[in-house]
Design an enzyme around this catalytic site. Structure first.
Site, short mmCIF file in Angstrom:
data_model
loop_
_atom_site.label_atom_id
_atom_site.label_comp_id
_atom_site.label_asym_id
_atom_site.label_seq_id
_atom_site.Cartn_x
_atom_site.Cartn_y
_atom_site.Cartn_z
N ASN A 128 0.89 -1.17 0.00
CA ASN A 128 0.00 0.00 0.00
C ASN A 128 0.93 1.22 0.00
O ASN A 128 1.60 1.48 1.00
CB ASN A 128 -0.85 -0.05 1.27
CG ASN A 128 -2.17 0.68 1.19
OD1 ASN A 128 -2.86 0.79 2.19
ND2 ASN A 128 -2.57 1.18 0.03
N CYS A 138 -6.26 5.93 7.44
CA CYS A 138 -5.56 4.90 6.67
C CYS A 138 -4.55 4.22 7.58
O CYS A 138 -3.61 4.86 8.05
CB CYS A 138 -4.87 5.53 5.46
SG CYS A 138 -3.86 4.39 4.49
N GLY A 139 -4.76 2.92 7.86
CA GLY A 139 -3.89 2.22 8.80
C GLY A 139 -2.48 2.01 8.31
O GLY A 139 -1.50 2.26 9.03
N ASN A 140 -2.32 1.57 7.07
CA ASN A 140 -0.98 1.41 6.50
C ASN A 140 -0.30 2.77 6.36
O ASN A 140 0.90 2.91 6.60
CB ASN A 140 -1.05 0.71 5.15
CG ASN A 140 -1.35 -0.77 5.28
OD1 ASN A 140 -0.99 -1.41 6.27
ND2 ASN A 140 -2.03 -1.33 4.29
N ASN A 164 -15.40 0.78 1.89
CA ASN A 164 -14.37 -0.15 1.43
C ASN A 164 -14.94 -1.56 1.54
O ASN A 164 -15.79 -1.83 2.39
CB ASN A 164 -13.11 -0.02 2.29
CG ASN A 164 -12.57 1.39 2.30
OD1 ASN A 164 -11.98 1.85 1.33
ND2 ASN A 164 -12.79 2.11 3.40
N GLU A 172 -10.73 -0.58 -2.42
CA GLU A 172 -10.72 0.66 -1.65
C GLU A 172 -11.45 1.78 -2.39
O GLU A 172 -11.14 2.09 -3.54
CB GLU A 172 -9.28 1.11 -1.38
CG GLU A 172 -8.58 0.28 -0.30
CD GLU A 172 -7.39 1.01 0.29
OE1 GLU A 172 -7.55 2.19 0.70
OE2 GLU A 172 -6.31 0.41 0.34
N ARG A 173 -12.39 2.38 -1.70
CA ARG A 173 -13.05 3.57 -2.24
C ARG A 173 -12.01 4.70 -2.30
O ARG A 173 -11.08 4.75 -1.49
CB ARG A 173 -14.24 3.98 -1.38
CG ARG A 173 -13.84 4.41 0.02
CD ARG A 173 -14.99 4.99 0.82
NE ARG A 173 -14.46 5.57 2.05
CZ ARG A 173 -15.18 6.27 2.90
NH1 ARG A 173 -16.47 6.49 2.67
NH2 ARG A 173 -14.64 6.78 4.00
N CYS A 193 -4.71 -3.12 2.86
CA CYS A 193 -5.47 -2.03 3.49
C CYS A 193 -5.44 -2.26 5.00
O CYS A 193 -5.96 -3.27 5.49
CB CYS A 193 -6.90 -2.00 2.97
SG CYS A 193 -7.92 -0.74 3.77
N GLY A 194 -4.84 -1.32 5.73
CA GLY A 194 -4.66 -1.50 7.17
C GLY A 194 -5.94 -1.48 7.96
O GLY A 194 -6.19 -2.34 8.82
N THR A 195 -6.80 -0.48 7.70
CA THR A 195 -8.09 -0.46 8.40
C THR A 195 -8.96 -1.64 7.95
O THR A 195 -9.80 -2.12 8.71
CB THR A 195 -8.85 0.87 8.15
OG1 THR A 195 -8.94 1.11 6.75
CG2 THR A 195 -8.15 2.03 8.84
#
Length: 260
Positions: A13, A74-76, A171, A189-190, A199-201
């Site tokens: 990501n 965004c987690g990542n 998402n 991912e939107r 995607c982290g989240t």
């Protein structure tokens, strides 16, 4: 005008990172942000992240999707901005920073792995064929067969743009078991409007969803994405999840300058 940027990636990501502590970046220029994220005509990235000053914490994270619009957590990207702050000398191996969904704590291990404290999850909605929750960003989670051959972009877009989640959309994560307390995940991912390598989240939502559905009994779940492995741990208190941590790598790729 010349812009200095840094490229980072967390399990594939990837993000354009900009040190905006002097407020030089035109934050409302959606077209410019989209151009910088364009993989053919710009730098290329799933998103762009600004590092800014913050009165209460070490720094502020401002995240934009590759379509140029400011977005939710965004987690990542959160793990990558921690690595970026370390590179800039703002932090050592521990930090508190502010993002759109509030305050986050993070630590950097000796091997560079970053553990990011995510927001608590108070509501998990379980439906017949899917689970929905907000882990800093909204996520639809759905178990599927044949994940490797699954048309993530087509089916993900149909769910994201359906009437299910209104104009803002969601998402969409597709999941399959991958061993004991481990799951394979592919995410639409939107804002990117395509599948991303990680995607982290999203993997955070998947780990919690699998626990709610009794697909795992562990409070530490491994998630295999096309871009690599992440781990999510949490404490379950009834129907709520606290002490949620997303752990994985965040890598510097290159630094450059671009005229804009």
């Amino acid at each position: 005008m010349k812009l200095t940027f840094y490229k980072y990636q967390g399990t594939g990501n990837d993000f354009v990172m900009v040190d905006n502590r002097e407020n030089i970046f035109p934050k409302n220029d959606t077209k410019l942000i989209g151009h910088l994220c364009d993989r053919r005509f710009g730098i290329g990235g799933d998103g762009l992240i600004l590092l800014e000053n913050d009165d209460a914490t070490d720094f502020r994270m401002v995240y934009y999707n590759s379509d140029g619009n400011e977005s939710t957590m965004c987690g990542n990207g959160g793990r990558c901005i921690v690595a970026f702050a370390n590179l800039l000398g703002l932090i050592d191996d521990e930090t508190d920073f502010t993002a759109i969904d509030g305050r986050h704590h993070a630590t950097i291990a000796d091997d560079g792995t970053i553990s990011l404290h995510m927001k608590d999850v108070h509501t998990v909605s379980v439906y017949e064929n899917y689970v929905f929750m907000d882990t800093g960003s909204p996520h639809h989670v759905e178990l599927v067969d044949g994940l490797d051959e699954f048309d993530v972009k087509k089916v993900g877009a149909s769910i994201r743009y359906s009437g299910l989640y209104g104009d803002k959309g969601s998402n969409v994560n597709f999941v399959a078991p991958f061993g004991t307390d481990k799951f394979s995940v592919r995410t639409y991912e939107r804002g990117v409007e395509d599948e991303t390598l990680s995607c982290g989240t999203g993997v955070t939502a998947v780990a919690i969803a699998m626990k709610v559905l009794n697909k795992t009994h562990s409070n530490a779940v491994k998630l295999e994405t096309p871009g690599g492995e992440l781990q999510v741990s949490f404490v379950q208190e009834g129907k709520q999840f606290t002490q949620v941590y997303l752990t994985g790598p965040a890598k510097f790729v290159f630094k450059g300058d671009i005229e804009w």
